[in-house]
Design an enzyme around this catalytic site. Structure first.
Site, mmCIF file in Angstrom:
data_model
loop_
_atom_site.group_PDB
_atom_site.id
_atom_site.type_symbol
_atom_site.label_atom_id
_atom_site.label_comp_id
_atom_site.label_asym_id
_atom_site.label_seq_id
_atom_site.Cartn_x
_atom_site.Cartn_y
_atom_site.Cartn_z
ATOM 1 N N ASP A 11 -141.494 -69.325 -6.499
ATOM 2 C CA ASP A 11 -141.060 -70.395 -7.386
ATOM 3 C C ASP A 11 -141.863 -71.634 -7.041
ATOM 4 O OD1 ASP A 11 -139.285 -68.553 -8.266
ATOM 5 O OD2 ASP A 11 -137.474 -69.614 -7.658
ATOM 6 N N ASP A 130 -133.090 -63.832 -18.916
ATOM 7 C CA ASP A 130 -132.060 -64.271 -17.972
ATOM 8 C C ASP A 130 -130.718 -63.917 -18.602
ATOM 9 O OD1 ASP A 130 -134.002 -65.292 -16.349
ATOM 10 O OD2 ASP A 130 -133.666 -67.392 -16.865
#
Lengths: 251, 208
Positions: A11, A130
């Site tokens: 990330d 997601d």
């Protein structure tokens, strides 16, 4: 024989690596280019960069990171986060990304997936889903997990396959950052719904979770961040463990 | 030595460029161009290709004189060429992706969709697979049988003359993943994304 892939995900925020717990509480942990190189030397099958706050902030830093990484790593590089348009995809590919993952934009405008897969080929278009459980179904979330689109994740997965996605990166919002394992039911339901490969993501805390993602979740690839990133396990240890469990991996 | 990576708007070729430059260091000059004269004067050519068979053939034909120039380079001057992925597929007579499309016709054969046995095998075939080397090929020097290479494709090249096949992989059936026919080399896998083994193959091509 085709091998199952292990994909460490980094990330990235403002050009630095961070890993969120349930998408908040970020901890800084290093330079993405060096991290990616360590992973590829260690046997990672692909590298994934997720520009996590890109939707809201200046994201030019990611192009620089991708460009530098692609000159040092010779395994596939997937980049996602804040990808809004065919032009964004074009820019990332030109910087050296091999695949681009599209999340919010794919929900808001199906033309982005249709047009980009036609223009660049399905092989470089990954749709990131997601999903969060609601009753007996899963709903698709956007904007880094902040907005509920109300769309059924399974139907959406099928639609994205038809629109030209080459792979699906499926993240369980319920599990992300919890380290209790993938949402196996979600993974296997989506995997059997579509004929394109799926990458399982969200919730890995130990090596058995990777095994479950492949064996029970029917994922072609497993993505994890913190277990590799904070040195809990190396890619090599993970692969040796999978091999011991009779999962074909590249060693 | 001058090696040209043909830039004909066939999609994303930055990884191909990066990997060749990494291997070439400063000993080999790597050009990225569609300039016909530069191609003619090159010692070797790399033909990448991403997207569909049709989109690559269309992109190639859009550049006037490019297909003739490549044809002379390969078939008259007999200089080495390496086709990667759809770059290899285009060597065939015909491809069936999207619609029936004529290929370059340098290696007789066709390009068809991989038989996924009614959904038993996922497509695209994405990831690392072990190559089964079936004949000595100059680009496989120091590369062991069963080495891993990175693949991403849904279509396979089926050459008429099986003697051109240098390696296959096992995915739903035996799929051709590398060919060598005189000065013509091609890989279905992506050496530029196949880590050290892939770079080794690129080195072998540069060493020809």
């Amino acid at each position: 024989m085709l091998k199952n892939r292990i994909i460490p995900c980094l990330d990235v925020k403002n050009g630095r690596v961070v890993k969120g717990i349930n998408f908040v509480d970020l901890k800084d942990a290093g330079d993405p280019v060096e991290q990616a190189k360590i992973y590829s030397d260690g046997g990672a099958d692909e590298i994934c960069f997720l520009d996590i706050t890109a939707s809201n902030e200046n994201r030019n830093t990611i192009y620089d990171v991708v460009e530098k990484t692609s000159k040092k790593c010779f395994v596939p590089l997937t980049v996602g986060g804040g990808v809004r348009s065919v032009e964004d995809i074009n820019k990332l590919l030109n910087c050296g990304a091999d695949k681009v993952s599209i999340n919010t934009a794919a929900v808001e405008n199906s033309k982005v997936v249709i047009d980009s897969s036609k223009k660049f080929g399905s092989q470089c278009i990954v749709v990131a889903i997601d999903a969060k459980k609601n009753g007996d179904k899963w709903e698709v979330f956007t904007h880094g997990g902040r907005n509920n689109s109300g769309i059924d994740a399974l139907e959406y997965a099928k639609q994205m396959e038809e629109n030209g996605a080459g792979e699906l990166l499926v993240t369980s919002m319920d599990r992300d950052g919890t380290q209790v394992g993938y949402d196996i039911e979600l993974m296997s339901k989506i995997s059997f719904k579509v004929n394109i490969p799926i990458i399982a993501s969200g919730g890995v805390g130990n090596l058995d979770h990777l095994v479950d993602g492949i064996k029970l979740g029917n994922a072609s690839a497993v993505l994890a961040a913190s277990i590799f990133h904070y040195g809990k396990f190396s890619i090599k240890e993970a692969k040796e463990y999978l091999l011991k469990k009779n999962i074909p991996v590249r060693i | 030595m001058n090696v040209t990576i043909v830039d004909y708007n066939s999609g994303n070729i930055s990884s191909v460029i990066n990997s060749f430059k990494e291997v070439a260091k400063n000993k080999v000059n790597i050009e990225v161009t569609s300039d016909l004269n530069k191609i003619k004067l090159s010692d070797k050519v790399v033909l990448p290709g991403q997207g569909s068979f049709k989109s690559c053939v269309d992109a190639l034909n859009k550049i006037e004189g490019l297909s003739d120039t490549l044809n002379n380079f390969v078939n008259t001057d007999k200089k080495p060429i390496l086709g990667i992925c759809v770059g290899l597929q285009m060597f065939a007579d015909i491809g069936y992706e999207e619609t029936e499309t004529k290929g370059l016709g340098w290696v007789p054969g066709k390009v068809s969709k991989i038989n996924n046995q009614n959904g038993k095998y996922k497509l695209p075939h994405i990831g690392w697979n072990q190559i089964n080397i079936v004949k000595d090929s100059k680009i496989f020097q120091n590369i062991e049988n069963n080495s891993h290479m990175y693949f991403v494709h849904s279509y396979e090249f089926i050459p008429e003359d099986k003697k051109v096949i240098s390696a296959t992989i096992d995915y739903s059936s035996n799929i051709v993943c590398s060919i060598e026919k005189e000065n013509i080399f091609g890989t279905q896998f992506h050496p530029e994304k196949s880590d050290k083994t892939g770079l080794n193959l690129i080195q072998n091509f540069l060493n020809l």
